[in-house]
Design a protein around this motif. Structure first.
Motif, mmCIF file in Angstrom:
data_model
loop_
_atom_site.group_PDB
_atom_site.id
_atom_site.type_symbol
_atom_site.label_atom_id
_atom_site.label_comp_id
_atom_site.label_asym_id
_atom_site.label_seq_id
_atom_site.Cartn_x
_atom_site.Cartn_y
_atom_site.Cartn_z
ATOM 1 N N ARG A 99 0.831 -1.206 0.000
ATOM 2 C CA ARG A 99 0.000 0.000 0.000
ATOM 3 C C ARG A 99 0.860 1.248 0.000
ATOM 4 N N LYS A 100 0.268 2.353 -0.400
ATOM 5 C CA LYS A 100 0.960 3.637 -0.316
ATOM 6 C C LYS A 100 1.110 4.015 1.154
ATOM 7 N N SER A 101 2.284 4.489 1.494
ATOM 8 C CA SER A 101 2.546 4.939 2.859
ATOM 9 C C SER A 101 3.745 5.874 2.817
ATOM 10 N N ALA A 148 -5.414 -0.383 14.295
ATOM 11 C CA ALA A 148 -4.707 0.716 13.626
ATOM 12 C C ALA A 148 -5.682 1.636 12.898
ATOM 13 N N ALA A 149 -6.700 1.062 12.278
ATOM 14 C CA ALA A 149 -7.674 1.870 11.533
ATOM 15 C C ALA A 149 -8.516 2.747 12.459
ATOM 16 N N GLU A 150 -8.756 2.278 13.671
ATOM 17 C CA GLU A 150 -9.615 3.005 14.604
ATOM 18 C C GLU A 150 -8.841 3.903 15.563
ATOM 19 N N GLY A 151 -7.519 3.844 15.522
ATOM 20 C CA GLY A 151 -6.742 4.591 16.504
ATOM 21 C C GLY A 151 -5.637 5.420 15.881
ATOM 22 N N VAL A 152 -4.645 5.706 16.677
ATOM 23 C CA VAL A 152 -3.486 6.487 16.264
ATOM 24 C C VAL A 152 -2.289 5.550 16.218
ATOM 25 N N LYS A 153 -1.505 5.644 15.149
ATOM 26 C CA LYS A 153 -0.340 4.771 14.988
ATOM 27 C C LYS A 153 0.948 5.570 15.212
ATOM 28 N N LEU A 154 1.863 4.993 15.962
ATOM 29 C CA LEU A 154 3.201 5.553 16.123
ATOM 30 C C LEU A 154 4.068 4.871 15.073
ATOM 31 N N GLU A 155 4.440 5.604 14.023
ATOM 32 C CA GLU A 155 5.154 4.983 12.914
ATOM 33 C C GLU A 155 6.521 5.584 12.631
ATOM 34 N N ASN A 156 6.896 6.640 13.297
ATOM 35 C CA ASN A 156 8.212 7.243 13.103
ATOM 36 C C ASN A 156 8.892 7.335 14.458
ATOM 37 N N TYR A 157 9.924 6.560 14.646
ATOM 38 C CA TYR A 157 10.580 6.490 15.939
ATOM 39 C C TYR A 157 11.972 5.894 15.770
#
Length: 99
Positions: free
Chosen positions: A31-33, A59-68
């Motif tokens: 997928r695009k990201s 993940a779809a219903e919440g907040v994702k931490l993706e940069n760390y």
């Protein structure tokens, strides 16, 4: 009034998984990201698509931490997450594997 404040507090679920690569959750695959802006295939036929429906729904219903940033070993990273301190201040550092 105290009861109203208690109800408004968010529910926080923090999932820490060792050795989990970017494409090891379904919502990142093919997928695009931010890591795959053109949406190019990220899995191959041999690897297949890893199905993670529960994590995908969370993940779809919440907040994702993706940069760390993390440490080379899991112990200093976990210590930082649990204490909110830099790993060098937790006492669990680069020599943890030599104990």
């Amino acid at each position: 009034k105290k009861e109203q404040r208690r109800r408004r507090r968010p529910h926080i679920l923090f999932i820490v998984a060792d050795d989990f690569g970017w494409n090891d959750v379904g919502y990142h695959q093919n997928r695009k990201s931010s890591a795959n802006p053109q949406g190019l295939p990220t899995t191959n036929a041999a690897a297949g698509i890893m199905k993670t429906p529960t994590i995908d729904k969370l993940a779809a219903e919440g907040v994702k931490l993706e940069n760390y940033y993390v440490q080379q070993l899991c112990s200093p990273t976990r210590a930082s997450i649990m204490t909110g301190r830099y790993s060098s201040h937790t006492g669990i550092g680069p020599n943890v594997d030599r104990i």
